[in-house]
Design an enzyme around this catalytic site. Structure first.
Site, PDB file in Angstrom:
ATOM      1  N   LYS A 262       0.708  -1.098   0.041  1.00  0.00           N
ATOM      2  CA  LYS A 262       0.013   0.047   0.061  1.00  0.00           C
ATOM      3  C   LYS A 262       0.861   1.227  -0.010  1.00  0.00           C
ATOM      4  CE  LYS A 262      -3.266   2.511   2.930  1.00  0.00           C
ATOM      5  NZ  LYS A 262      -4.099   2.530   4.173  1.00  0.00           N
ATOM      6  N   ASP A 267      -2.416  10.210   4.002  1.00  0.00           N
ATOM      7  CA  ASP A 267      -4.067   9.747   4.195  1.00  0.00           C
ATOM      8  C   ASP A 267      -4.938  10.869   5.307  1.00  0.00           C
ATOM      9  OD1 ASP A 267      -6.325   8.418   4.308  1.00  0.00           O
ATOM     10  OD2 ASP A 267      -5.929   6.836   5.699  1.00  0.00           O
ATOM     11  N   LYS A 274      -9.979  12.837   8.433  1.00  0.00           N
ATOM     12  CA  LYS A 274      -9.657  12.343   9.893  1.00  0.00           C
ATOM     13  C   LYS A 274      -9.631  13.542  10.912  1.00  0.00           C
ATOM     14  CE  LYS A 274      -6.552   8.486   8.488  1.00  0.00           C
ATOM     15  NZ  LYS A 274      -7.097   7.357   9.248  1.00  0.00           N
ATOM     16  N   ASP A 285       1.504   6.036   5.732  1.00  0.00           N
ATOM     17  CA  ASP A 285       0.581   5.225   5.071  1.00  0.00           C
ATOM     18  C   ASP A 285       1.080   4.723   3.729  1.00  0.00           C
ATOM     19  OD1 ASP A 285      -1.796   4.141   5.588  1.00  0.00           O
ATOM     20  OD2 ASP A 285      -3.003   5.370   4.560  1.00  0.00           O
ATOM     21  N   ASP A 344     -12.194   7.129   3.793  1.00  0.00           N
ATOM     22  CA  ASP A 344     -10.967   6.515   4.819  1.00  0.00           C
ATOM     23  C   ASP A 344     -10.505   5.298   4.566  1.00  0.00           C
ATOM     24  OD1 ASP A 344      -8.494   7.412   6.351  1.00  0.00           O
ATOM     25  OD2 ASP A 344     -10.103   7.634   8.211  1.00  0.00           O
ATOM     26  N   GLU A 346      -9.514   3.881   1.985  1.00  0.00           N
ATOM     27  CA  GLU A 346      -9.069   3.953   0.872  1.00  0.00           C
ATOM     28  C   GLU A 346      -7.771   2.927   0.663  1.00  0.00           C
ATOM     29  OE1 GLU A 346      -7.794   5.304   3.219  1.00  0.00           O
ATOM     30  OE2 GLU A 346      -5.510   4.936   3.122  1.00  0.00           O
ATOM     31  N   ARG A 348      -7.481  -0.577   0.963  1.00  0.00           N
ATOM     32  CA  ARG A 348      -8.093  -1.663   0.348  1.00  0.00           C
ATOM     33  C   ARG A 348      -8.544  -1.437  -1.182  1.00  0.00           C
ATOM     34  NH1 ARG A 348     -12.684  -1.968   5.075  1.00  0.00           N
ATOM     35  NH2 ARG A 348     -10.844  -1.387   6.117  1.00  0.00           N
TER      36      ARG A 348
HETATM   37  N1  BES Z   1      -4.144   4.543   6.958  1.00  0.00           N
HETATM   38  C1  BES Z   1      -5.390   4.147   7.804  1.00  0.00           C
HETATM   39  C2  BES Z   1      -5.140   3.025   8.872  1.00  0.00           C
HETATM   40  C3  BES Z   1      -4.281   3.616  10.055  1.00  0.00           C
HETATM   41  C4  BES Z   1      -4.704   3.855  11.112  1.00  0.00           C
HETATM   42  C5  BES Z   1      -2.709   3.350   9.778  1.00  0.00           C
HETATM   43  C6  BES Z   1      -3.677   4.202  12.154  1.00  0.00           C
HETATM   44  C7  BES Z   1      -1.756   3.625  10.757  1.00  0.00           C
HETATM   45  C8  BES Z   1      -2.346   4.001  11.896  1.00  0.00           C
HETATM   46  C9  BES Z   1      -6.422   3.515   6.988  1.00  0.00           C
HETATM   47  O1  BES Z   1      -6.500   4.045   5.648  1.00  0.00           O
HETATM   48  C10 BES Z   1      -7.636   3.938   7.708  1.00  0.00           C
HETATM   49  O2  BES Z   1      -8.072   4.964   7.745  1.00  0.00           O
HETATM   50  N2  BES Z   1      -8.577   2.854   8.034  1.00  0.00           N
HETATM   51  C11 BES Z   1      -9.848   3.143   8.674  1.00  0.00           C
HETATM   52  C12 BES Z   1     -10.785   2.262   8.025  1.00  0.00           C
HETATM   53  C13 BES Z   1     -12.015   2.395   8.457  1.00  0.00           C
HETATM   54  C14 BES Z   1     -12.622   3.790   7.874  1.00  0.00           C
HETATM   55  C15 BES Z   1     -12.954   1.137   7.880  1.00  0.00           C
HETATM   56  C16 BES Z   1      -9.690   2.930  10.202  1.00  0.00           C
HETATM   57  O3  BES Z   1      -8.950   2.041  10.537  1.00  0.00           O
HETATM   58  O4  BES Z   1     -10.396   3.678  10.858  1.00  0.00           O
HETATM   59 ZN    ZN Z   2      -4.759   4.807   4.695  1.00  0.00          ZN
HETATM   60 MN    MN Z   3      -7.367   5.900   5.678  1.00  0.00          MN
END
Ligand code: BES
Ligand code: ZN
Ligand code: MN
Length: 494
Positions: A262, A267, A274, A285, A344, A346, A348
């Site tokens: 990824k 992000d 966020k 990210d 968010d 993104e 996947r």
């Molecule tokens: N990049 C984030 C995940 C992340 C969180 C990485 C903390 C490093 C530290 C990812 O893109 C994300 O935002 N995931 C969301 C998914 C949700 C919206 C289903 C999450 O984990 O809240």
């Molecule tokens: Zn992310």
């Molecule tokens: Mn995200």
């Protein structure tokens, strides 16, 4: 760091410190190596209780008329409980102690004859030293003038191990891959852009002719109909990139491991922005992409007799009036339509296009993706293990084995078929989010839709790839996790 072997204590040259390892035993403490005449010099300090030889414990003592002005007594803990990892931690602690004192050159004693094989002992010591010998200071300016950082430059090992030079070289090569991954994660998001990752891949290929790089720009990505990567990219002024790095170490074999990373270079969350407190670390990210680049550099430099291809979908997830929208539906490379439940989620989406592309075009024997995919994985496992989700027990077990060898531990979580229900969409083939529960697993279930029957494993490195605080030989921020793990896995496939 330069490593030099010395055959005996008497032959050692001048240095700034000599490290002397000690076991903790039931009776007290015991030198882990024969000390000869040196034992007199440590007698007095050892009579105090200042040093108990707990794992990683350090005692600096100052000695006269020696090759070194300082001896560093280093605790290795219980002799019976010695593992490679304990050596990593202990010698990392020694290196961190040296860095504080701005020491550049050391002489090293380590236990050659322990319950571990000579190779595993030396490997642990070298890895611990190399992983700890790292500074993330390239964004400092005045602070560096006031207090320049010093890392170890030379370590002379008192050793009789016959393959010292080749093991030291191999370990350094792998750790260079780790450093590359850390630097890419730690670099400014405004510097480490999708285009920067392309340049990095091309630079690597320039240095090693066994690597072949193909990079798709936005126009080509449009032509390939990677609609999900394009959707995530919509809010960004920077073009996306889709990078393919090929390494053919075993041309006669059709076996091919594809690693997918990824590469979200920042992000923001997109329109599902966020909040403060969640965004500040989001230059991390692209840690999956960084791990792929570090791995490819190491694999090529080692000349492993395996075939590996890295695939890196990369974009920023930015916010703008052109951003992709929650509630809208986008169609990706696989032809499946995806309802955006949350912009968010993104990672996947871009991985879906990469996995589908890899399965269709690269004839993978197995696919492993690495991604900072979910915050949920940190809730489940903390910083101590990477989440593993897989449709294949053999691949999963081989990652678990590599994880325990390298102590880049992975822990398997389920991808029950029942979870698929959580991703049901009323208006599209699938939604990109599930509910609140099983967040790491639903992310993986989404990815699984795009790999068909190919043996596949997903590594969620959201917590292990980037640390809030330094942890043992891992510095704060980028850890480079994934590089040692994948190299170990690939070496096992040779
Ligand atoms: N990049 C984030 C995940 C992340 C969180 C990485 C903390 C490093 C530290 C990812 O893109 C994300 O935002 N995931 C969301 C998914 C949700 C919206 C289903 C999450 O984990 O809240
Ligand atoms: Zn992310
Ligand atoms: Mn995200």
């Amino acid at each position: 760091m330069e490593f030099v072997p010395i055959t005996s204590l008497e032959r050692r040259k001048k240095a700034e410190a000599l490290v002397i390892p000690y076991w903790k035993t039931k009776k007290g403490i015991e030198a882990a190596v024969p000390l000869g005449a040196l034992s007199q010099l440590v007698e007095l300090p050892l009579k105090t209780d200042d040093f108990t030889a707990k794992e990683g414990e350090l005692l600096f003592i100052y000695v006269q008329r020696q090759e070194e002005p300082r001896f560093v007594l280093l605790g290795l803990g219980d002799k019976e409980k010695l593992t490679t990892e304990r050596l990593r931690r202990a010698y990392a602690s020694f290196v961190k102690g040296c860095m504080v004192k701005k020491i550049k050159e050391v002489n090293v004693l380590y236990p050659e004859n322990s319950s571990l094989s000579p190779e595993l002992s030396l490997r642990g010591v070298l890895e611990g030293m190399l992983l700890a010998n790292y500074r993330f200071d390239f964004l400092k300016r005045d602070a560096l003038k006031e207090c320049p950082s010093v890392i170890l430059e030379k370590a002379s090992f008192i050793t009789t191990y016959k393959d010292f030079a080749s093991l030291a070289k191999e370990t350094s090569t792998i750790c260079d891959g780790v450093y590359l991954a850390r630097n890419l994660v730690n670099g400014n998001a405004d510097d480490v852009t999708p285009q920067f990752l392309v340049k990095q891949a091309e630079l690597m290929a320039k240095k090693n002719s066994r690597l072949k790089v193909t990079a798709f720009n936005k126009k080509r990505i449009e032509k390939e109909k990677m609609g999900l990567l394009l959707a995530v990219n919509r809010g960004s002024v920077r073009e996306p990139a889709f990078i393919i790095i090929e390494y053919k170490g075993n041309p006669k074999s059709s076996d091919r491991t594809v690693i997918v990373g990824k590469g979200v270079t920042y992000d923001t969350g997109g329109l599902n922005l966020k909040p403060t407190g969640s965004m500040e670390t989001m230059k991390c990210d692209m840690a999956g992409a960084a791990a792929c680049l570090g791995t490819m550099q190491a694999v090529a430099a080692l000349g492993l007799k395996v075939n590996v291809t890295a695939v890196i979908p990369s974009t920023e997830n930015a916010i703008s009036d052109t951003s992709y929208k929650p509630g809208d539906v986008y169609v990706g490379y696989a032809g499946k339509s995806v309802e955006i439940g949350n912009t968010d989620a993104e990672g996947r989406l871009i991985l879906a296009d990469a996995l589908a592309y890899a399965c269709k075009n690269l004839k993978p024997t197995r696919i492993i993706d690495l991604a900072t995919l979910t915050g949920s994985i940190g809730i489940a496992l903390g910083d101590e293990a990477t989440g593993l989700m897989s449709n294949d027990d053999i691949l999963a077990d081989s990652l678990i084995r590599a994880g325990s060898e390298t102590f880049e531990r992975v822990w398997r979580l389920p991808i029950f078929e029942e979870y698929r229900e959580l991703l049901r969409s009323q208006i599209a083939d699938i939604s990109n989010i599930g509910g609140r529960g099983a967040g790491a697993s639903t992310g993986a279930v989404f990815l699984q839709e795009f790999v068909g029957k190919t043996p596949w494993a997903h590594l969620d490195i959201a917590s292990t790839g980037n640390l809030k605080e330094a942890l043992r030989y891992h510095p704060k921020s980028g850890t480079g996790i994934g590089v040692r793990l994948l190299v170990e896995l690939l070496q096992h496939l040779e």
